[in-house]
Scaffold this motif. Sequence first.
Motif, PDB file in Angstrom:
ATOM      1  N   LYS A  47      42.812  48.544  39.961  1.00  0.00           N
ATOM      2  CA  LYS A  47      42.622  49.992  40.020  1.00  0.00           C
ATOM      3  C   LYS A  47      41.220  50.412  39.599  1.00  0.00           C
ATOM      4  CE  LYS A  47      47.437  50.950  38.983  1.00  0.00           C
ATOM      5  NZ  LYS A  47      48.092  49.907  38.224  1.00  0.00           N
ATOM      6  N   ARG A  48      40.605  49.608  38.727  1.00  0.00           N
ATOM      7  CA  ARG A  48      39.313  49.979  38.171  1.00  0.00           C
ATOM      8  C   ARG A  48      38.522  48.721  37.814  1.00  0.00           C
ATOM      9  NH1 ARG A  48      40.987  52.745  33.810  1.00  0.00           N
ATOM     10  NH2 ARG A  48      40.213  51.341  32.227  1.00  0.00           N
ATOM     11  N   ARG A  94      37.566  43.413  34.284  1.00  0.00           N
ATOM     12  CA  ARG A  94      36.447  43.539  33.341  1.00  0.00           C
ATOM     13  C   ARG A  94      35.435  42.446  33.641  1.00  0.00           C
ATOM     14  NH1 ARG A  94      40.568  44.986  28.815  1.00  0.00           N
ATOM     15  NH2 ARG A  94      40.508  47.256  29.024  1.00  0.00           N
ATOM     16  N   THR A 148      43.303  42.862  33.473  1.00  0.00           N
ATOM     17  CA  THR A 148      44.393  43.291  32.598  1.00  0.00           C
ATOM     18  C   THR A 148      45.662  43.535  33.397  1.00  0.00           C
ATOM     19  OG1 THR A 148      44.017  45.676  32.783  1.00  0.00           O
ATOM     20  CG2 THR A 148      42.690  44.465  31.132  1.00  0.00           C
ATOM     21  N   PRO A 149      46.821  43.512  32.737  1.00  0.00           N
ATOM     22  CA  PRO A 149      48.077  43.816  33.434  1.00  0.00           C
ATOM     23  C   PRO A 149      48.091  45.224  34.026  1.00  0.00           C
ATOM     24  CG  PRO A 149      48.521  42.757  31.326  1.00  0.00           C
ATOM     25  CD  PRO A 149      47.044  43.057  31.364  1.00  0.00           C
ATOM     26  N   GLU A 150      47.223  46.106  33.500  1.00  0.00           N
ATOM     27  CA  GLU A 150      47.138  47.478  34.013  1.00  0.00           C
ATOM     28  C   GLU A 150      46.265  47.579  35.263  1.00  0.00           C
ATOM     29  OE1 GLU A 150      46.296  46.662  30.746  1.00  0.00           O
ATOM     30  OE2 GLU A 150      48.312  47.118  30.025  1.00  0.00           O
ATOM     31  N   GLY A 151      45.668  46.464  35.675  1.00  0.00           N
ATOM     32  CA  GLY A 151      44.864  46.454  36.891  1.00  0.00           C
ATOM     33  C   GLY A 151      43.401  46.790  36.675  1.00  0.00           C
ATOM     34  N   VAL A 152      42.875  46.485  35.495  1.00  0.00           N
ATOM     35  CA  VAL A 152      41.457  46.710  35.213  1.00  0.00           C
ATOM     36  C   VAL A 152      40.743  45.358  35.238  1.00  0.00           C
ATOM     37  CG1 VAL A 152      39.773  47.575  33.547  1.00  0.00           C
ATOM     38  CG2 VAL A 152      41.992  48.716  33.768  1.00  0.00           C
ATOM     39  N   ASP A 178      52.249  41.092  37.121  1.00  0.00           N
ATOM     40  CA  ASP A 178      52.839  40.011  36.328  1.00  0.00           C
ATOM     41  C   ASP A 178      51.839  38.852  36.240  1.00  0.00           C
ATOM     42  OD1 ASP A 178      53.037  38.377  38.638  1.00  0.00           O
ATOM     43  OD2 ASP A 178      55.079  39.049  39.045  1.00  0.00           O
TER      44      ASP A 178
END
Length: 87
Positions: free
Chosen positions: A76-77, A43, A37-41, A2
């Motif tokens: 995650k990445r 950058r 990102t909200p997806e856990g990336v 979030d």
Amino acid sequence: MDLKELEAAEARIREALAELRPFLEADGGDITLDEVTPEGVARVRLHGACLGCAMVPMTMKAGVEEAIKRVAPLVKRVEAVNLAVEA
């Protein structure tokens, strides 16, 4: 993640990158965080000598990814947005 988790992760990641920065700067490079990102990336953007360095894959995996995941386990990445290298 979030919004509150994203903001906290970004702050911790920026601090972790600040600790790595002197090592990169010693070789003429640098790194900045573009976004999480909200997806856990996470950058990141590499600068200077990092752009042509043969050690970038190892730096991304063993240095950058490790430092980021240590302070922001929800990541995650890690991606370098200006290179074809992912950790």
